[in-house]
Every structure is written in structure tokens, then in C-alpha cells.
Write a protein that holds these residues in place. Structure first.
Motif, short mmCIF file in Angstrom:
data_model
loop_
_atom_site.label_atom_id
_atom_site.label_comp_id
_atom_site.label_asym_id
_atom_site.label_seq_id
_atom_site.Cartn_x
_atom_site.Cartn_y
_atom_site.Cartn_z
N LEU A 6 0.90 -1.22 -0.02
CA LEU A 6 0.05 0.11 0.00
C LEU A 6 0.98 1.31 -0.09
O LEU A 6 1.87 1.32 0.57
CB LEU A 6 -0.89 0.13 1.21
N TYR A 66 1.73 4.90 1.49
CA TYR A 66 1.78 5.10 2.93
C TYR A 66 0.14 5.76 3.27
O TYR A 66 -0.02 5.74 4.40
CB TYR A 66 2.85 6.14 3.43
N LEU A 113 -2.51 3.55 4.84
CA LEU A 113 -2.11 2.71 5.71
C LEU A 113 -2.57 3.04 7.13
O LEU A 113 -2.55 2.19 8.05
CB LEU A 113 -0.60 2.59 5.79
N THR A 148 2.58 4.44 13.91
CA THR A 148 2.40 4.05 12.67
C THR A 148 3.65 4.89 11.97
O THR A 148 4.36 4.30 11.05
CB THR A 148 1.04 4.25 12.00
N ARG A 200 2.97 -4.94 5.34
CA ARG A 200 3.14 -5.31 6.90
C ARG A 200 4.13 -6.47 6.96
O ARG A 200 4.20 -7.40 6.35
CB ARG A 200 1.82 -5.95 7.29
N PHE A 215 6.77 -2.60 9.19
CA PHE A 215 6.73 -2.50 7.63
C PHE A 215 7.82 -2.74 7.20
O PHE A 215 8.95 -2.43 7.44
CB PHE A 215 6.11 -1.14 7.33
N GLU A 243 -6.02 -6.80 1.70
CA GLU A 243 -4.77 -5.94 1.22
C GLU A 243 -4.09 -6.53 -0.10
O GLU A 243 -3.22 -6.08 -0.57
CB GLU A 243 -3.74 -5.93 2.39
N GLY A 275 -2.21 0.62 11.87
CA GLY A 275 -2.03 -0.75 11.83
C GLY A 275 -2.68 -1.81 12.17
O GLY A 275 -2.43 -3.07 12.02
#
Length: 452
Positions: A144, A146, A149, A158, A192, A197, A428, A446
Motif C-alpha cells: 500500500l 503510505y 495505511l 504508525t 506489513r 513495515f 490488502e 496498522g
């Protein structure tokens, strides 16, 4: 579906030349539009079926995949191709070819980046007007931008994990001799990775490869990262998408600190007394914990033999990834691999302490990993990649056992995880979002998205 014009199809290093016949269904008027020139790392003929005679912003919805897009100075669209998703960017021919070749080289160096598929030039509309060339890359599954997210507000934890992942990516690029030239969160995709990450380079149009980077080149890249991240955070702050207490300028300094600490640990020279030779193995263990393997050390002693100078000469990322792959055949991110290896070691100690490591690993695969993956209902399998699911399941089982003061059986933990956590996440593998929707469309920090 539009069949597009005829094409010259090139691969590296082979030139396939003019195709012997037009794609099925191609009629004479379409062939008269002009000849596409395709430099490609794939021979998927369905690439020719896409509507290359239309500007990207005019492509029909039937061709497009509704995935969240990061910020870009170019027109970018996601499209379906043979059961997968590709990203298409309109740009100049020079930029497209440069970026294509840079991404190919980075892939050979095993640096985290998107996979380049093709450069397509010679595009024209039905009335003969020239269209911009395009760069085609394969969409990185479960990744993804940013801005997708987080939910209503980007929280500090995060943000910290995103910047840490960006710093590690920049270190890996610099170790490979790659000068990025446009480091930013927007030019990065994130997956993830067991509570953290993993970052992947997605835009290499300003990048260059060198045998080795100078300190000045690395520092300039780092300064670009600091300035761009500060600007991105100020943009989020102005839009009310970041916690009020977060200072964009102060926070952007984190990438400088994290990068320099990593670089010093990976490449710095260390001196110690002759009687402290145990520090050689200690340095290797620290590097392994950071996810790096050491292939070679340079060791020098002083003239009187009282002091040793130690410096890692070659370091490779992916220590735990490689070990997991060798033992089980599973391909995972670095932190996921570390977590799965830890559980594998615990499983061996509890069940087969005298069993060979390789045999115990395959027993863990059969009795832990595979049953968990098989237990996920088909409609939920796009939520997260399997390694992340198993990591989260192991964490969930640990919390249940702690709260209930008993060893919760694996099957019970799996059902609880599916019902209370996994079922309420967004997919996702292919997140269906309005491409122009604000960032507030993902789960906070997250973690799991709220039910409903």
C-alpha cells in the motif's frame, strides 16, 4: 476490448522483431493506427489487448483495477492483466527506459523494488495523435502507499514504523551503490511485516547505480529524504490527517538518526583489545538481528599486537528470510521470518528436542503453518498474506493464553482470530478504494479495522 495496434516486441537481450502476425481479432483500421514498440520482461500477449490508443486518464473502467494510488507527478493507472494487476505510468521515453533498466538492475541485486514489465512507445490515438510512452510494472501484492495505511488520523507509532522502514530501505539501496535522488514516502510502497513495515522502492526515474556511493552522495540522498518527508507530513498536518502533537519537522529528523545508526552498525570500524575476540561473534549476532548476513570481515592488528580493528566488508540483507526459505521453502518478509523461526524453535523444543533441525522445521510446517493457512475461509484469504496471518495468529494465541491463564489450543486460537480480528480487516491483496478517496479509509495504527 480494444485490441490495439500492431507491435514490435523486444526483450533483453533478445530482439523478437516484428510479430509474425497481428493479435487475434486485430482488424486493418486498428493496424493502420501505428506500430507499438514494446521492450518487455514478459511475453504475455494479453499486454497487447489493452487500449494503448487511449490516454491513461481516458481508459474504460472495465480495464482498470480500483487500487489506492500514491501521489505522483505522472498519470498512473492500475489495470488487470492475466489474473494479476499492473501499474502503468505515462512519462517520456527517456525516463521510462531509464527507470525500466534501473528496476531491472535493482532486481538482480535483490533490492526491494517493484518488478518492471515493459516500456511501450509509439502510442497513437485513433485519429493519429501521438500519446506519451508508458512504463509498466507489476503491482506488489499486499502493498500500500503510505496514505492508505492509516485511518482518520495518522498516529505516531504508525509513522515511526513507516520512517524506520524507509530508513532501512535507503540503507539497503546505498549498500548496493544506488543513489535514489527522490527519496520520499510517496515513492515507496509498504507491506506489513510482523508488527513493522517492509518498504519497497516504486519510483526509480531519478536513480543511478554506482560501484560505491561517496559519503556526500549518501548524505545528499538523506537530506532529500528529510525534506520530502517533512513536506509530506506538513501536507497531512494541514489536512487534519496527522495527530496534532506530531511536529512534521522534528519527526522528519528520525530518518537521519535511524539511517546513521544502521549505517554505522553495518559498516563502521570497531576496535578492541586482543583479549576481547568474543566481540567478533557479538558483532555478527547484532548484524544478524538487524537482518543482515556478513560474508567477509577485514581484521587488522596494531603493530604491538594489543588491539584488533574489525570492519564488516560485505553485508547482505535477508538473514532470517534466507534461513526460513532454506528450512521450509516459505518466502516471507524479514520480521515475519524472524517471528516464524522463533515459533519453529519453540515447537522443536516442546515436541522434538532431539530431532534434526530440518526435520523439525518440516514437522512445524505440517502441523502449525499449513493447518492455519488451510483454516482461513476462502472469502478471507485476500485480507493478508499467509506469513502475516500466521504471525498475527501466534500473537493472538499468546494474548488469549495470557488472559485466560491456560495454554489455548491452536485450533481454538485460529477460530477466535478469524472471528474477532481477520474477518473485520479490509483486503490488502486488492483493496477496493476510490482512487481519489482521502487517506481515512484504512484501519488505525496498522491494527484491525472496526467491525462493520
Amino acid at each position: 476490448m480494444n485490441n490495439g495496434p500492431a507491435a514490435n516486441w523486444h526483450d533483453e537481450p533478445t530482439d523478437f522483431g516484428q510479430l509474425g502476425k497481428l493479435p487475434r481479432g486485430l482488424d486493418a483500421p486498428a493496424a493502420a493506427i501505428g506500430a507499438l514498440n514494446i521492450t518487455s520482461a514478459t511475453t504475455d500477449e494479453k499486454l497487447l489487448d489493452l487500449p494503448w490508443d487511449l490516454a491513461l486518464e481516458d481508459w474504460p473502467v472495465a480495464n482498470l483495477a480500483a487500487l489506492p494510488r500514491g501521489l505522483s507527478r505522472h498519470v498512473v493507472r492500475f489495470a488487470h492483466l492475466s489474473g494479476s494487476v499492473i501499474a502503468i505510468k505515462e512519462t517520456s521515453e527517456h525516463v521510462a527506459r531509464h527507470e525500466y533498466h534501473m528496476l531491472r538492475k535493482l532486481q538482480r541485486l535483490d533490492v526491494p523494488c517493484v518488478e518492471p514489465l515493459a516500456v511501450i512507445t509509439g502510442r497513437r490515438t485513433a485519429d493519429g495523435a501521438d500519446l506519451d510512452p508508458v512504463l509498466v510494472t507489476r503491482h506488489l501484492r499486499f502493498s500500500l502507499p503510505y496514505r492508505a495505511l492509516f485511518s482518520q488520523t495518522l498516529r505516531q507509532p504508525t509513522l515511526t514504523r513507516l520512517i524506520d522502514a524507509q530508513a532501512l530501505l535507503l540503507v539497503r539501496l546505498h549498500l548496493a551503490g544506488f543513489y535514489w535522488g527522490d527519496v520520499s514516502l510517496s515513492n515507496t510502497l509498504f507491506r506489513r511485516d510482523a508488527g513493522a513495515f517492509a518498504a519497497y522502492l516504486v519510483d526509480a526515474e531519478t536513480g543511478e547505480l554506482y560501484p560505491e556511493l561517496s559519503t556526500g552522495q549518501r548524505e545528499y540522498d538523506l537530506e532529500i529524504a528529510r525534506v520530502n518527508i517533512a513536506g509530506e507530513l506538513m501536507d497531512l498536518h494541514e489536512g487534519g490527517l496527522i495527530e496534532e502533537k506530531i511536529d512534521p519537522l522534528d519527526t522528519s529528523e528520525r530518518i537521519m538518526d535511524v539511517y546513521r545508526k544502521l549505517w554505522a552498525e553495518l559498516t563502521g570500524q570497531e576496535s578492541f583489545n586482543l583479549g576481547e575476540r568474543w566481540r567478533v561473534n557479538a558483532r555478527i549476532r547484532r548484524l544478524n538481528e538487524l537482518g543482515f548476513d556478513v560474508e567477509e570481515f577485514t581484521i587488522k592488528t596494531t603493530a604491538d599486537g594489543s588491539t584488533i580493528q574489525l570492519q564488516p566488508k560485505v553485508v547482505d540483507a535477508g538473514h532470517h528470510q534466507r534461513r526460513l526459505l532454506e528450512l521450509t521453502g516459505l518466502d516471507a518478509e524479514e520480521n515475519q521470518a524472524r517471528r516464524l523461526l522463533n515459533d519453529m524453535d519453540t515447537y522443536r523444543a516442546d515436541n522434538h528436542p532431539d530431532l534434526d533441525q530440518e526435520l523439525s522445521a518440516h514437522a512445524w510446517l505440517r502441523h502449525v503453518f499449513e493447518p492455519v493457512v488451510r483454516a482461513i475461509p476462502r472469502e478471507l484469504q485476500g485480507k493478508l498474506e499467509p506469513a502475516e496471518v500466521v504471525h498475527q495468529l501466534l500473537e493472538h494465541r499468546w494474548y488469549l493464553s495470557e488472559n485466560q491463564n491456560r495454554n489455548v489450543p491452536l485450533a481454538e486460537a485460529v477460530q477466535s482470530y478469524i472471528d474477532t480480528i481477520l474477518r473485520h480487516r479490509r483486503d490488502e491483496a486488492a483493496i477496493l478504494l476510490d482512487a481519489d478517496a482521502p487517506a481515512g479509509t484504512a484501519e488505525p495504527d496498522g491494527g484491525p479495522a472496526p467491525a462493520g
